[in-house]
Write a protein that holds these residues in place. Structure first.
Motif, PDB file in Angstrom:
ATOM      1  N   ALA A  96      67.794 -51.054 -39.698  1.00 40.00           N
ATOM      2  CA  ALA A  96      68.027 -50.042 -38.668  1.00 40.00           C
ATOM      3  C   ALA A  96      67.483 -50.486 -37.322  1.00 40.00           C
ATOM      4  O   ALA A  96      68.028 -50.128 -36.273  1.00 40.00           O
ATOM      5  CB  ALA A  96      67.388 -48.723 -39.082  1.00 40.00           C
ATOM      6  N   LEU A  97      66.433 -51.295 -37.335  1.00 40.67           N
ATOM      7  CA  LEU A  97      65.844 -51.768 -36.091  1.00 40.67           C
ATOM      8  C   LEU A  97      66.487 -53.049 -35.583  1.00 40.67           C
ATOM      9  O   LEU A  97      66.729 -53.200 -34.395  1.00 40.67           O
ATOM     10  CB  LEU A  97      64.350 -52.006 -36.296  1.00 40.67           C
ATOM     11  N   SER A  98      66.746 -53.971 -36.491  1.00 41.42           N
ATOM     12  CA  SER A  98      67.195 -55.299 -36.066  1.00 41.42           C
ATOM     13  C   SER A  98      68.678 -55.351 -35.745  1.00 41.42           C
ATOM     14  O   SER A  98      69.108 -56.214 -34.984  1.00 41.42           O
ATOM     15  CB  SER A  98      66.874 -56.330 -37.159  1.00 41.42           C
ATOM     16  N   ASP A  99      69.466 -54.425 -36.309  1.00 41.67           N
ATOM     17  CA  ASP A  99      70.909 -54.440 -36.083  1.00 41.67           C
ATOM     18  C   ASP A  99      71.282 -53.385 -35.054  1.00 41.67           C
ATOM     19  O   ASP A  99      71.240 -52.189 -35.333  1.00 41.67           O
ATOM     20  CB  ASP A  99      71.648 -54.170 -37.399  1.00 41.67           C
ATOM     21  N   PRO A 100      71.653 -53.777 -33.821  1.00 36.37           N
ATOM     22  CA  PRO A 100      72.001 -52.795 -32.789  1.00 36.37           C
ATOM     23  C   PRO A 100      73.225 -51.969 -33.127  1.00 36.37           C
ATOM     24  O   PRO A 100      73.466 -50.933 -32.518  1.00 36.37           O
ATOM     25  CB  PRO A 100      72.234 -53.673 -31.543  1.00 36.37           C
ATOM     26  N   ASP A 101      74.028 -52.415 -34.103  1.00 39.17           N
ATOM     27  CA  ASP A 101      75.220 -51.664 -34.495  1.00 39.17           C
ATOM     28  C   ASP A 101      74.984 -50.797 -35.726  1.00 39.17           C
ATOM     29  O   ASP A 101      75.916 -50.192 -36.260  1.00 39.17           O
ATOM     30  CB  ASP A 101      76.383 -52.637 -34.781  1.00 39.17           C
ATOM     31  N   SER A 102      73.735 -50.726 -36.179  1.00 39.83           N
ATOM     32  CA  SER A 102      73.443 -49.922 -37.356  1.00 39.83           C
ATOM     33  C   SER A 102      73.697 -48.450 -37.074  1.00 39.83           C
ATOM     34  O   SER A 102      73.363 -47.927 -36.012  1.00 39.83           O
ATOM     35  CB  SER A 102      71.975 -50.118 -37.782  1.00 39.83           C
ATOM     36  N   ASP A 103      74.298 -47.770 -38.041  1.00 40.36           N
ATOM     37  CA  ASP A 103      74.573 -46.344 -37.904  1.00 40.36           C
ATOM     38  C   ASP A 103      73.483 -45.489 -38.540  1.00 40.36           C
ATOM     39  O   ASP A 103      73.562 -44.261 -38.510  1.00 40.36           O
ATOM     40  CB  ASP A 103      75.927 -45.994 -38.567  1.00 40.36           C
ATOM     41  N   GLU A 104      72.474 -46.128 -39.124  1.00 45.22           N
ATOM     42  CA  GLU A 104      71.425 -45.364 -39.773  1.00 45.22           C
ATOM     43  C   GLU A 104      70.461 -44.780 -38.750  1.00 45.22           C
ATOM     44  O   GLU A 104      70.026 -45.456 -37.819  1.00 45.22           O
ATOM     45  CB  GLU A 104      70.671 -46.248 -40.764  1.00 45.22           C
ATOM     46  N   PHE A 105      70.150 -43.517 -38.950  1.00 44.39           N
ATOM     47  CA  PHE A 105      69.279 -42.812 -38.026  1.00 44.39           C
ATOM     48  C   PHE A 105      68.532 -41.747 -38.809  1.00 44.39           C
ATOM     49  O   PHE A 105      69.131 -41.018 -39.597  1.00 44.39           O
ATOM     50  CB  PHE A 105      70.112 -42.163 -36.916  1.00 44.39           C
ATOM     51  N   PRO A 106      67.214 -41.654 -38.667  1.00 45.11           N
ATOM     52  CA  PRO A 106      66.461 -40.698 -39.492  1.00 45.11           C
ATOM     53  C   PRO A 106      66.801 -39.255 -39.150  1.00 45.11           C
ATOM     54  O   PRO A 106      66.966 -38.899 -37.986  1.00 45.11           O
ATOM     55  CB  PRO A 106      65.003 -41.022 -39.153  1.00 45.11           C
TER      56      PRO A 106
END
Length: 294
Positions: free
Chosen positions: A217-227
Motif C-alpha cells: 500500500a505504501l510502495s505502490d503509488p497505484d495501490s487501491d488499498e486504503f484503511p
C-alpha cells in the motif's frame, strides 16, 4: 479525532512518504525585521485545525496581511493589526487545502501603500482521512523475546481483510507483519512470536482494516488499498527467559558412542522494507488521500 500521538506520527509519515523537503525555518525577504513563525508539527499543518502564525513587522507598520498559497493559488488570507511592539498574530482556516504550501506575511504602514516588509515559511498541509479509530489490545502486555503474543481488535462489520503489524517503538521496521481475515462481525485475533531480532522496551501493535499488505500500500503509488479503520496498542518487550543450566552429564563408558548434537532451533525475522508499524499505518492513510487528490 485522531490522538496527538497519531497526528504526530502522520506528520512524520507524510514527510517521509511524500519526500517533502522543508527549509526548517522562515525564509526572510525584503526587511530582516519582518518575521513569521507558523505553528506546525515538524513543518506539517493539519487541514482540520486552524493554521496559526505570528511574527514581527518592520518599524512603523500598522497592519499585516497573511496569505497561504498552494501551487501559486491563494487558499486563505487574513488581515490583522500590528501591535505597538510590532508583533502580530493570525489564525486561518485551511480546511480546503492540501499539499506543499507557503505562508507569507506582508507588512504595511498604510493600507493602500506598498509592503514595507515580507517574510514567508514553507509548510505541508496534511488532510487526514476520516477514519474510525479502533481499540487494539496486546496480551500479555509484557512479553518476552521468543514468547507468543496475541493481538486483538474489532474492524467494522463486513471487513474482508486487515493488516497486523508489531514492532519496537523506536525501530524503523516492524518485527511482525501479516494479514488476517476478520470474522463476520469484524473481530480479529492474531497470535505471533516475538522474534530474536526484537529489542527490549516499549513496543506497539497496529491493526489496519481493509488493507492486506501494508508494504504494498505504501510502495505502490497505484495501490487501491486504503484503511477503513485502524488502531494502535502498546505493550512491552522483555528479554528472553534464561534457561536453567543443565546438570552435568554422567561420565560415559569409554566404549560409548559419541552423544549426538541437537540442532539449534529458532527462526530469524525476514527483512521488511518500510516504516515502523504505526508510521506504516497512519502514513498509508495520509499517502492515499494525497495521491487521490493529486
Amino acid at each position: 479525532m485522531l490522538s496527538a500521538r497519531l497526528r504526530t506520527t502522520a506528520a512524520v509519515a507524510a514527510l517521509t512518504l511524500g519526500g517533502v523537503l522543508l527549509s526548517g525555518g522562515a525564509a526572510q525577504a525584503a526587511a530582516t525585521d519582518t518575521t513569521i513563525v507558523v505553528q506546525s508539527e515538524d513543518g506539517v499543518v493539519f487541514a482540520d485545525e486552524p493554521l496559526e502564525s505570528s511574527g514581527t513587522c518592520a518599524d512603523g507598520s500598522t497592519s499585516a496581511v497573511v496569505t497561504v498559497t498552494v501551487e501559486d493559488d491563494v487558499v486563505a488570507e487574513d488581515s490583522v493589526d500590528v501591535a505597538t511592539d510590532l508583533t502580530w498574530e493570525s489564525t486561518l482556516d485551511v480546511s480546503d487545502a492540501e499539499g506543499d504550501a507557503t505562508v507569507t506575511v506582508d507588512c504595511f504602514v498604510y493600507a493602500d501603500g506598498d509592503s514595507v516588509g515580507t517574510a514567508s515559511e514553507d509548510v505541508f498541509i496534511l488532510a487526514l482521512p476520516d477514519l474510525e479509530v479502533i481499540d487494539v489490545t496486546v496480551s500479555p502486555s509484557k512479553v518476552r523475546i521468543g514468547a507468543r503474543l496475541t493481538i486483538e481488535a474489532t474492524c467494522p462489520a463486513g471487513t474482508e481483510v486487515a493488516a497486523v503489524a508489531a514492532g519496537n517503538e523506536d525501530a524503523d521496521e516492524p518485527f511482525l507483519m501479516d494479514s488476517v481475515v476478520p470474522a463476520a462481525n469484524g473481530d480479529i485475533t492474531y497470535t505471533g512470536t516475538v522474534p530474536k531480532s526484537a529489542e527490549t522496551g516499549n513496543a506497539f501493535a497496529v491493526v489496519a482494516c481493509g488493507i492486506s499488505d501494508l508494504e504494498a500500500a505504501l510502495s505502490d503509488p497505484d495501490s487501491d488499498e486504503f484503511p477503513t479503520a485502524f488502531g494502535v496498542g502498546d505493550f512491552t518487550v522483555l528479554a528472553a527467559a534464561v534457561a536453567a543450566p543443565a546438570p552435568a552429564p554422567a561420565a560415559a563408558p569409554a566404549a560409548a558412542a559419541a552423544r549426538p548434537t541437537l540442532p539449534e532451533t529458532g527462526s530469524d525475522n525476514l527483512p521488511l522494507a518500510g516504516l515502523g508499524a504505526a508510521l506504516v499505518l497512519v502514513g498509508a492513510g495520509a499517502y492515499g488521500v494525497r495521491r487521490r487528490t493529486s
